[in-house]
Design an enzyme around this catalytic site. Structure first.
Site, PDB file in Angstrom:
ATOM      1  N   HIS A 153       5.900   3.580  13.225  1.00  0.00           N
ATOM      2  CA  HIS A 153       6.252   3.997  11.215  1.00  0.00           C
ATOM      3  C   HIS A 153       7.045   4.753  10.974  1.00  0.00           C
ATOM      4  CE1 HIS A 153       3.896   3.529   6.932  1.00  0.00           C
ATOM      5  NE2 HIS A 153       4.958   4.666   6.967  1.00  0.00           N
ATOM      6  N   ASN A 192      10.075   4.091   3.157  1.00  0.00           N
ATOM      7  CA  ASN A 192      10.149   3.422   4.346  1.00  0.00           C
ATOM      8  C   ASN A 192      11.032   3.416   4.716  1.00  0.00           C
ATOM      9  OD1 ASN A 192       7.234   4.528   2.890  1.00  0.00           O
ATOM     10  ND2 ASN A 192       6.285   3.540   5.538  1.00  0.00           N
ATOM     11  N   CYS A 215       5.207   9.738   1.306  1.00  0.00           N
ATOM     12  CA  CYS A 215       3.956  10.329   0.592  1.00  0.00           C
ATOM     13  C   CYS A 215       3.976  11.155  -0.880  1.00  0.00           C
ATOM     14  CB  CYS A 215       3.745  11.382   2.396  1.00  0.00           C
ATOM     15  SG  CYS A 215       2.122  12.319   2.157  1.00  0.00           S
ATOM     16  N   HIS A 259      10.240   6.226   8.556  1.00  0.00           N
ATOM     17  CA  HIS A 259      10.652   7.053   7.007  1.00  0.00           C
ATOM     18  C   HIS A 259      12.307   7.069   6.979  1.00  0.00           C
ATOM     19  CE1 HIS A 259       7.026   7.269   4.091  1.00  0.00           C
ATOM     20  NE2 HIS A 259       6.639   7.085   5.559  1.00  0.00           N
ATOM     21  N   ARG A 307       0.954  -1.152  -0.427  1.00  0.00           N
ATOM     22  CA  ARG A 307       0.065  -0.052  -0.146  1.00  0.00           C
ATOM     23  C   ARG A 307       0.658   1.524  -0.252  1.00  0.00           C
ATOM     24  NH1 ARG A 307      -0.912   4.270   2.330  1.00  0.00           N
ATOM     25  NH2 ARG A 307      -0.126   3.740   4.295  1.00  0.00           N
ATOM     26  N   ASP A 308       1.634   1.158   0.965  1.00  0.00           N
ATOM     27  CA  ASP A 308       2.307   2.413   1.342  1.00  0.00           C
ATOM     28  C   ASP A 308       3.459   2.715   0.385  1.00  0.00           C
ATOM     29  OD1 ASP A 308       3.323   5.445   2.517  1.00  0.00           O
ATOM     30  OD2 ASP A 308       4.284   4.424   4.261  1.00  0.00           O
TER      31      ASP A 308
END
Length: 321
Positions: free
Chosen positions: A216, A258, A249, A218, A24-25
């Site tokens: 989470h 990430n 993002c 990065h 997803r990300d």
């Protein structure tokens, strides 16, 4: 399944859960559409490597994120025989209905700790986001699907700078009041540092002790795994990462990928912390992800291999002189 290879670091948890967010990300910002079958193969490979919690897609408008327009098809094609928990971001009630119909295991609602980023990311104020979550929680509850809550820009905002701890605590309390106690603190643009991790984990532990926190990070400024180390010392046992370091993002400037799942698992192994993930298999999946994307990914362990990987003496030239 490989076991942790290093001596256990004093103060660290014995086991942790590695949460894969690459499908997803990691993929959401990719300009070229990744075929549905390749996405399914990526997720199945991650599950085969031992990952048991994956954020696989988002039930967002296809116009907003074209890359994830195949959310239901991806979910339908994943091998669910190994019991992996599959989650998806859900931005609104319409997305919640689609996610429930597709058979998602858990829905993830998300908002930013900073007003500016929330406006950029979802075109809503923070108050409007929280108000909209009530419908999602209701729809999920009717389908007996749990809801998790993510808080983006938890360690800093690219538009406002520092984000006060009070903003994170307020959102966590609002989530709790809705019945959401599984939370993720997102480091959207890599602004986290170990002292900030310590500060925010302790503040949440005191203010919302029932919260089950995930972190989470990065690796924008190169301290992603240092922040994991700080989180481990605070007793946090859930970490989100992306295969190969994919991600960033699309609604924040200079938001790079990430932390890499395989780099995280390598560090956990070397610190004697069990994750249940087979590093060798994970490295193979990371290289496959790189082939799918078609460019070099930032993962380090996928290039160098584990620390004790050895080579034949004839694999490099001998120095002369």
């Amino acid at each position: 399944m490989t076991a942790a290879t290093g001596h256990h670091v004093k103060g660290f948890p014995e086991t942790v859960s590695v949460i894969e967010v690459g499908p997803r990300d990691g993929l959401q910002s990719e300009p070229e559409f990744v075929p549905t079958d390749r996405k399914i193969a990526l997720v199945n490979g991650l599950i085969d490597a031992g990952i048991r919690h994956l954020e696989v897609t988002s039930f967002v408008s296809p116009r907003a994120v074209p890359q994830l327009r195949d959310a239901a098809d991806v979910l339908a094609g994943i091998d669910r025989s190994k019991g992996a928990v599959l989650t998806a971001l859900v931005p609104n009630a319409k997305g919640a209905v689609r996610a429930a119909e597709a058979g998602i295991d858990a829905m993830v609602v998300f908002m930013s700790a900073s007003e500016s980023h929330n406006l950029k990311n979802v075109n809503r104020t923070r108050a409007q986001s929280l108000e909209g979550f009530a419908d999602i929680v209701r729809i999920a509850g009717e389908a007996n699907i749990p809801v998790f809550g993510a808080i983006a820009t938890s360690f800093g905002c690219p538009f406002e700078g520092n984000v006060p701890v009070s903003a994170i605590v307020d959102i966590a309390r609002a989530y709790r009041d809705m019945g959401i106690t599984t939370l993720s603190l997102g480091d959207t643009t890599g602004m986290a540092t170990p002292p900030l991790v310590q500060e925010r984990c302790r503040a949440l532990g005191e203010a919302v002790p029932e919260a089950d926190i995930a972190l989470h990070f990065h690796n924008t400024r190169g301290v992603g795994l240092a922040c994991v180390y700080a989180g481990l010392l605070e007793g946090v046992t859930r970490y989100e990462a992306s295969i190969g370091g994919l991600g960033g993002c699309p609604f924040a400037p200079n938001a790079t990928g990430n932390i890499c799942t395989e780099d995280l698992v390598y560090m956990l192994d070397e610190c004697g912390v069990e994750s249940g993930v087979d590093l060798d298999r994970l490295i193979r999946v990371s290289r496959e992800a790189e082939a799918v994307i078609g460019r070099t990914l930032p993962g380090q362990v996928m290039k160098a291999g584990p620390r004790l990987q050895t080579y034949g003496m004839d694999s490099v030239a001998t120095a002369n002189g």
